[in-house]
Design a protein around this motif. Structure first.
Motif, PDB file in Angstrom:
ATOM      1  N   PHE A 207      -1.577   9.094  -7.459  1.00 14.79           N
ATOM      2  CA  PHE A 207      -2.864   8.679  -8.014  1.00 14.79           C
ATOM      3  C   PHE A 207      -3.216   9.565  -9.206  1.00 14.79           C
ATOM      4  CE2 PHE A 207      -2.825   7.943  -3.424  1.00 14.79           C
ATOM      5  CZ  PHE A 207      -3.066   6.583  -3.385  1.00 14.79           C
TER       6      PHE A 207
ATOM      7  N   GLU B  56      -9.399   7.088  -8.056  1.00 18.94           N
ATOM      8  CA  GLU B  56      -8.365   6.084  -7.799  1.00 18.94           C
ATOM      9  C   GLU B  56      -7.904   6.146  -6.334  1.00 18.94           C
ATOM     10  OE1 GLU B  56      -4.040   4.552  -9.564  1.00 18.94           O
ATOM     11  OE2 GLU B  56      -5.003   6.362 -10.364  1.00 18.94           O
ATOM     12  N   ARG B  57      -7.814   7.362  -5.796  1.00 20.09           N
ATOM     13  CA  ARG B  57      -7.418   7.518  -4.398  1.00 20.09           C
ATOM     14  C   ARG B  57      -8.467   6.891  -3.470  1.00 20.09           C
ATOM     15  NH1 ARG B  57      -4.190  10.772  -1.327  1.00 20.09           N
ATOM     16  NH2 ARG B  57      -3.498  11.921  -3.158  1.00 20.09           N
TER      17      ARG B  57
ATOM     18  N   PHE C 227       0.828  -1.204   0.000  1.00 17.45           N
ATOM     19  CA  PHE C 227       0.000   0.000   0.000  1.00 17.45           C
ATOM     20  C   PHE C 227       0.867   1.260   0.000  1.00 17.45           C
ATOM     21  CE2 PHE C 227      -3.548  -2.613   2.000  1.00 17.45           C
ATOM     22  CZ  PHE C 227      -4.327  -2.588   0.852  1.00 17.45           C
TER      23      PHE C 227
ATOM     24  N   ARG D 110      -7.537  -0.406   1.335  1.00 18.22           N
ATOM     25  CA  ARG D 110      -6.691  -0.445   2.528  1.00 18.22           C
ATOM     26  C   ARG D 110      -7.533  -0.647   3.787  1.00 18.22           C
ATOM     27  NH1 ARG D 110      -2.300   4.237   4.214  1.00 18.22           N
ATOM     28  NH2 ARG D 110      -1.135   2.989   5.721  1.00 18.22           N
TER      29      ARG D 110
ATOM     30  N   PHE E 115      -8.244   3.199  -3.522  1.00 25.63           N
ATOM     31  CA  PHE E 115      -7.078   2.782  -2.750  1.00 25.63           C
ATOM     32  C   PHE E 115      -7.399   2.787  -1.257  1.00 25.63           C
ATOM     33  CE2 PHE E 115      -3.534   4.299  -0.142  1.00 25.63           C
ATOM     34  CZ  PHE E 115      -2.597   3.294  -0.340  1.00 25.63           C
TER      35      PHE E 115
ATOM     36  N   THR F  26       2.347   1.886  -3.372  1.00 33.13           N
ATOM     37  CA  THR F  26       1.324   2.419  -4.286  1.00 33.13           C
ATOM     38  C   THR F  26       1.084   3.892  -4.016  1.00 33.13           C
ATOM     39  OG1 THR F  26       0.249   0.249  -4.382  1.00 33.13           O
ATOM     40  CG2 THR F  26      -1.040   2.151  -5.111  1.00 33.13           C
TER      41      THR F  26
END
Length: 485
Positions: free
Chosen positions: A244, A249-250, A236, A257, A253, A239
């Protein structure tokens, strides 16, 4: 607890043991005295006054000598799983020669989530092999099921029957001596004889080696979980460093997580390390040992409430009024949460204490509610019960303490008297009692028609749906809309 760490120092360590386990106040010491046929063990009047030391005594069954070990409430709500594991291990180390029987004493009342979790904890801590040595004893039974145990068995829910089946249906009853008080009562003698026969018929011992195998396996499993969690977190982080492309996309993510964290928390709990720290808006409620008053006058732990109970929610014309528990917004018997301990002085001069999370709503003397965290000692006034009406008091002191277990019941009125303090059933969002009574009305009406059985650590789906509108309520709060809304 005053256990010896070195089992060789225990003069009875070369004698097979009979281990009494269960919650404080369940009747372990009383049962021990019945088995011994003498008053050897100290019997407490309540769970709070139960002895916190291990009591032992020798007994002969079929010409074999055993050491009865009456443990304190090693599976009590107020202790973390780590404390439970340590104290259980210490108790077993006192039984170096082996444990002939593990007698699990439980009250023959409604099957609560707390009882279910206690059973699961015992099996997790002791391992599947412990089931071959376990005997269930029901305490505080009424007269009829004590005389005819089939009545008791038929009243059990399926989960209880499944548990009894897993231990070879070895169960009996510890008769209530307030009911069967005659000396040498044949009903008492029959159940104690059945219990002794169960003990004598178990062919081998549960040993410290058995427990050590379980402990090693649990630690290995936890290490694997933590290693997997570490690898995921590194991925994570890598990434996140790459950046991002857009907000979507954020968000994906962050959701991934968060789901990973929940997965590892559940894995720890399944492995018997369920004391997951659970602070924040989703753990806004009351401690498991917080007290409420039922319609029959009984004062009980909030963890013992079941849907359909009527609890005191205030007073009218000098009499208590009661409201039905419709559901639990959420509850978790294992999670360790930070609570506020709000001390206050009662009319009789004794101290009272409300145990509540900081984000919960409490009724204040101006007629509205506010977060518990906003109460100022010796200044903010809130309402407590005088026995006939509600009176205003101020807190004498506020401290913090981490406790195991939280429960958040929802009543028809949206109010509840907890630890003698008038509280709202709502929390987290800005405290507008009337507004939340309104938005939860559909759920209350629905559960009156179709009774709910929801009791889970996750927020109730309807309440979770309402959380989407939380920003609106917070905006109203920002505009200083009056709290009496």
């Amino acid at each position: 607890m005053s256990f010896q760490q070195d089992s060789s120092s225990n003069t009875n360590s070369n004698i097979p043991a009979i281990l009494l386990v269960g919650k404080s106040g369940a009747g372990k010491s009383t049962l021990g005295n019945l088995l011994l046929d003498r008053n050897e063990f100290v019997v407490s009047d309540s769970a709070e006054s139960s002895p916190q030391i291990c009591q032992t005594a020798l007994i002969k069954i079929n010409n074999k000598t055993f050491n009865i070990v009456d443990t304190p409430g090693i599976f009590d709500t107020g202790k973390t799983n780590q404390e439970i594991l340590k104290e259980t291990a210490q108790a077993i180390l006192q039984c170096a020669y082996g444990i002939q029987a593990i007698i699990f004493v439980m009250e023959a009342t409604r099957f609560t989530k707390e009882q279910k979790d206690t059973i699961n904890q015992i099996v997790k801590f002791l391992g599947q092999d412990s089931l071959n040595h376990m005997i269930a004893v029901f305490s505080k039974c009424r007269r009829a099921p004590t005389i005819d145990p089939d009545l008791l068995f038929n009243s059990l829910v399926q989960e209880q029957k499944d548990f009894l089946n897993s231990i070879g249906n070895r169960f009996t009853i510890s008769p209530d001596l307030d009911i069967f008080e005659e000396p040498d009562d044949p009903i008492v003698a029959r159940h104690i004889k059945n219990l002794k026969n169960y003990i004598a018929d178990i062919p081998n011992f549960y040993t410290t080696a058995s427990f050590e195998e379980v402990r090693i396996a649990r630690e290995r499993e936890l290490q694997e979980i933590e290693e997997s969690e570490r690898r995921d977190e590194e991925q994570f982080q890598a990434t996140a460093r790459e950046g991002f492309h857009d907000d979507n996309e954020r968000r994906q993510f962050e959701e991934t997580r968060e789901n990973a964290k929940k997965k590892f928390q559940q894995l720890r709990k399944d492995a018997g390390y369920g004391a997951v720290d659970n602070m924040g808006s989703e753990a806004a409620c009351f401690a498991a040992h917080s007290k409420v008053t039922l319609q029959n006058g009984k004062v009980t732990n909030i963890s013992e409430l079941v849907i359909g109970d009527y609890v005191c929610c205030g007073f009218e014309n000098g009499k208590q009024i009661f409201s039905e528990v419709l559901l639990f917004i959420h509850a978790d018997h294992d999670a360790v949460t930070e609570f506020l301990l709000i001390d206050f002085m009662k009319q009789d001069g004794t101290q009272g204490t409300l145990c509540v999370t900081p984000e919960h709503h409490i009724f204040l003397n101006y007629g509205g509610t506010d977060f518990a965290k906003n109460i100022i000692p010796n200044k903010t006034q809130f309402f407590i019960s005088s026995g006939e009406k509600l009176i205003s008091v101020t807190s004498t002191r506020i401290t913090k303490e981490r406790k195991k277990g939280y429960y958040s019941p929802l009543t028809q009125s949206g109010t509840i008297l907890v630890d003698e303090v008038l509280c709202s059933c709502y929390s987290s969002a800005p405290p507008y009692q009337a507004l939340f009574n309104f938005v939860l009305a559909p759920l209350k009406i629905y559960t009156k028609i179709f009774p709910s059985n929801y009791l889970d650590k996750e927020i109730h789906p309807y309440v979770k749906f309402l959380n989407r509108g939380r920003k609106i309520v917070e905006f109203l709060d920002y505009l200083n809309i009056p709290r009496s809304l």
